[in-house]
Design an enzyme around this catalytic site. Structure first.
Site, short mmCIF file in Angstrom:
data_model
loop_
_atom_site.label_atom_id
_atom_site.label_comp_id
_atom_site.label_asym_id
_atom_site.label_seq_id
_atom_site.Cartn_x
_atom_site.Cartn_y
_atom_site.Cartn_z
N SER A 124 -1.09 37.09 21.33
CA SER A 124 -1.85 37.94 21.24
C SER A 124 -2.25 38.15 19.50
CB SER A 124 -1.54 39.26 21.72
OG SER A 124 -2.09 40.30 21.29
N TYR A 148 5.43 45.72 23.95
CA TYR A 148 4.45 44.71 24.29
C TYR A 148 4.27 43.52 23.41
CZ TYR A 148 0.31 41.87 25.11
OH TYR A 148 -0.65 40.95 25.17
N LYS A 152 5.64 39.71 22.42
CA LYS A 152 4.61 38.36 22.05
C LYS A 152 5.29 37.79 20.81
CE LYS A 152 1.61 38.47 25.56
NZ LYS A 152 1.45 37.42 26.34
#
Length: 330
Positions: A124, A148, A152
């Site tokens: 991302s 989150y 990543k």
């Protein structure tokens, strides 16, 4: 190639499965249906005309996952399986770290054990943190604002270190920008559970009458109209980016942005949706959300040069296909 697609029933995963099959590859889906629906399998068959092997397996369960590797003898892995709601990651950080890191580790370990040398990871643009756009792959990784994003970044580090001891593996980290849109058939698209975290499904739910109005978080950013600017990419273009990474990437570790390279503001997206679909979207300006940055868009030079990847679908295509899918939802 035969490709194991973890999280292949989800929004991006399902579209990638379609593109793999359309290009003559085979797909094997592994998904625990935590954030997707088994009905997607029927839609995939309708679109592709193929029966696609599906395993209802949690990728954190290494024993069950290994049974899939043992049986299917895959040539490549595309790893989408992960929790993805930013807000939920803040309230349930341990759940996010456990799931998102363990899925990556399990898939990497089994790829090594079964000599599966092509591995593509769904990353991302979040990993860049708050840096000035256009964002380039050569930039340092920034400070993430939520668990989150941190998962990543940590998964990227895990795979980077893994590649150092497996130099003959093709490992690709794909940093997504903002995928929207849906398949032109209207059979697969983004189906959020509960209140949408992303802008486009919120817009389509307002358009369909499921929600009264859209909330625009802030109009005092240093942007063209004061609202946040993002790089929206059609999910079909994004899926084709995985295909390019699978077939053209070189040995070792590679990192690519997948975006259009153009920034679109929230108000521009709303107005485009209204114009193309001829439907009003009532909205209310409210305060900024914590953690949001003013402007995020990609530099796509590297993906174009090394993968030959360039987006083809327009913002008009994105809003039309998103609304078409929403109208088809039962």
């Amino acid at each position: 190639m035969k490709v194991l697609v973890s999280g292949g029933m989800g929004f991006i995963g399902s579209h990638t499965v379609v593109e793999l099959i359309n290009s003559g590859h085979e797909a094997v889906i592994v998904d625990n249906l935590y954030n997707s629906f088994k009905s997607v399998l029927t839609s995939l068959k309708e679109i592709t005309g193929k029966d696609i092997p599906f395993y209802d397996v949690d990728v954190t369960n290494e024993k069950e996952l290994e049974e899939v590797f043992e049986k299917e003898k895959v040539d490549a892995v595309i790893h989408f399986a992960g929790y993805k709601a930013v807000g939920e990651s803040v309230s349930k950080p341990l759940m996010y770290y456990k799931n998102n890191l363990l899925t990556t580790i399990n898939l990497a370990e089994l790829s090594q054990k079964y000599n599966v040398k092509h591995f593509i990871f769904s990353s991302s643009a979040t990993v860049y943190g708050d840096q000035e756009s256009p964002l380039k792959e050569s930039m340092r990784l920034g400070e993430t604002t939520n668990p989150y994003g941190e998962t990543k970044k940590m998964s990227e580090r895990i795979l980077t270190d893994f590649s150092k001891v497996n130099p003959d593996f093709h490992i690709v980290l794909l940093r997504y920008f903002n995928p929207i849109g849906a398949h032109e058939s209207g059979l697969i698209g983004e189906v959020p559970q509960g209140i949408p975290n992303n802008l486009m499904p919120y817009i389509t739910q307002v358009a369909s009458g499921k929600r009264e109005k859209l909330f625009v978080f802030g109009n005092d950013y240093d942007t063209k109209d004061g609202t946040g600017v993002r790089d929206y990419i059609h999910v079909v273009d994004l899926a084709k980016g995985h295909l390019a990474a699978l077939t053209k990437s070189k040995s070792g570790l590679s990192v690519y942005n997948l975006g259009t390279g153009e920034g679109v503001s929230v108000l521009e997206l709303i107005e485009t949706f209204k114009r193309v679909n001829k439907i009003d979207i009532p909205y209310e300006i409210t305060t900024r959300r914590a953690g949001d940055v003013a402007s995020v868009y990609a530099d796509g030079t590297k993906a174009l040069k090394e993968l030959g990847f360039k987006t083809k679908l327009t913002l008009e295509d994105m809003v039309r296909d998103s609304w078409n899918f929403e109208k088809n939802l039962k």
